[in-house]
Design a protein around this motif. Structure first.
Motif, PDB file in Angstrom:
ATOM      1  N   MET A  66       0.840  -1.195   0.000  1.00 61.35           N
ATOM      2  CA  MET A  66       0.000   0.000   0.000  1.00 61.35           C
ATOM      3  C   MET A  66       0.878   1.249   0.000  1.00 61.35           C
ATOM      4  N   THR A  67       0.420   2.265  -0.728  1.00 60.63           N
ATOM      5  CA  THR A  67       1.091   3.565  -0.728  1.00 60.63           C
ATOM      6  C   THR A  67       0.062   4.667  -0.939  1.00 60.63           C
ATOM      7  N   SER A  68       0.411   5.847  -0.499  1.00 63.71           N
ATOM      8  CA  SER A  68      -0.474   7.010  -0.656  1.00 63.71           C
ATOM      9  C   SER A  68      -0.363   7.585  -2.060  1.00 63.71           C
ATOM     10  N   LEU A  69      -1.476   8.124  -2.526  1.00 59.68           N
ATOM     11  CA  LEU A  69      -1.532   8.837  -3.794  1.00 59.68           C
ATOM     12  C   LEU A  69      -1.855  10.299  -3.502  1.00 59.68           C
ATOM     13  N   PRO A  70      -1.581  11.187  -4.433  1.00 63.18           N
ATOM     14  CA  PRO A  70      -1.893  12.605  -4.209  1.00 63.18           C
ATOM     15  C   PRO A  70      -3.383  12.829  -3.925  1.00 63.18           C
ATOM     16  N   SER A  71      -3.676  13.862  -3.138  1.00 59.46           N
ATOM     17  CA  SER A  71      -5.063  14.138  -2.763  1.00 59.46           C
ATOM     18  C   SER A  71      -5.925  14.533  -3.952  1.00 59.46           C
ATOM     19  N   ASN A  72      -5.308  14.950  -5.063  1.00 61.92           N
ATOM     20  CA  ASN A  72      -6.092  15.354  -6.235  1.00 61.92           C
ATOM     21  C   ASN A  72      -6.324  14.200  -7.221  1.00 61.92           C
ATOM     22  N   ASN A  73      -6.009  12.981  -6.829  1.00 59.19           N
ATOM     23  CA  ASN A  73      -6.212  11.826  -7.695  1.00 59.19           C
ATOM     24  C   ASN A  73      -7.699  11.626  -7.976  1.00 59.19           C
ATOM     25  N   GLU A 148      -7.267  13.788   2.704  1.00 58.10           N
ATOM     26  CA  GLU A 148      -6.151  12.871   2.554  1.00 58.10           C
ATOM     27  C   GLU A 148      -6.131  12.358   1.123  1.00 58.10           C
ATOM     28  N   GLY A 149      -4.971  11.926   0.696  1.00 59.97           N
ATOM     29  CA  GLY A 149      -4.875  11.300  -0.615  1.00 59.97           C
ATOM     30  C   GLY A 149      -5.428   9.888  -0.561  1.00 59.97           C
ATOM     31  N   ASP A 150      -5.730   9.329  -1.727  1.00 57.62           N
ATOM     32  CA  ASP A 150      -6.178   7.951  -1.810  1.00 57.62           C
ATOM     33  C   ASP A 150      -4.976   7.021  -1.643  1.00 57.62           C
ATOM     34  N   HIS A 151      -5.240   5.711  -1.632  1.00 59.35           N
ATOM     35  CA  HIS A 151      -4.182   4.718  -1.499  1.00 59.35           C
ATOM     36  C   HIS A 151      -4.253   3.713  -2.640  1.00 59.35           C
ATOM     37  N   LEU A 152      -3.105   3.389  -3.205  1.00 66.15           N
ATOM     38  CA  LEU A 152      -2.993   2.253  -4.104  1.00 66.15           C
ATOM     39  C   LEU A 152      -2.775   1.041  -3.215  1.00 66.15           C
TER      40      LEU A 152
END
Length: 181
Positions: A66-73, A148-152
């Motif tokens: 798991m990793t964070s993605l930018p909040s504007n994804n 918060e950003g999304d997560h992959l």
């Protein structure tokens, strides 16, 4: 469960090499946690294997990346292997996007809000091969809380402790992450 390890690489390849060495020397790769710095992203890895026991007799295995993605994804997708439950869902109208590769399309259920982007990400045959041949997993973008950003997120329903398999999955995960960045 073991402590959360930290792997610091200057690139994805460097981080994978350090991860492979760390897992090999780990006292219990069955229960392993690490935050892997790839030079551009921090990826959380966890493998868990519990034999179960007691009255329930159930064991539990899981590998998570798991990793964070930018909040504007804005891009969303979910990929799971084609199985009996998914076939029933498709019969009742569950979305299944075809990306144009029969061997992939026949083995996975794909949902997305941007078919063109997903087709671009999975244009690589080696990436498609990994996911069309993997069982018991969910690969998706989680919607995070506001602000918060999304997560992959890749969740596999068995513990991946073989370093070659772990390396291959980590590489595929990072290939998709790079395509999203």
């Amino acid at each position: 469960m073991n402590e959360n390890r930290t792997i610091k690489g200057t690139s994805v390849e460097d981080a994978v090499e350090q991860l492979t060495t760390d897992v090999t020397w780990s006292e219990s790769p069955n229960n392993y946690r690490a935050t892997i710095h790839t030079g551009t992203h921090d990826v959380f890895l966890e493998t868990v294997r519990s034999a179960g026991g007691g009255d329930e007799g159930w064991g539990f295995e899981q590998t998570t990346l798991m990793t964070s993605l930018p909040s504007n994804n804005q891009f969303k997708f979910a990929i799971t292997p084609e199985d009996v439950i998914n076939r029933i869902g498709k019969f009742f109208g569950m979305q299944d996007v075809k990306i144009g590769y029969p061997e992939f399309d026949d083995n996975v259920l794909v949902q997305t809000n941007d078919e063109v982007k997903l087709k671009q990400i999975f244009a690589d045959s080696s990436l498609r091969s990994i996911f069309q041949n993997l069982s018991g997993y969910s690969f998706h973008i989680d919607k995070a809380e506001k602000g918060e950003g999304d997560h992959l997120h890749l969740v596999i329903q068995h513990a991946i402790t073989n370093t070659a398999d772990l390396k291959k999955l980590f590489g595929a995960f990072n290939q998709v992450l790079h395509a999203l960045s």
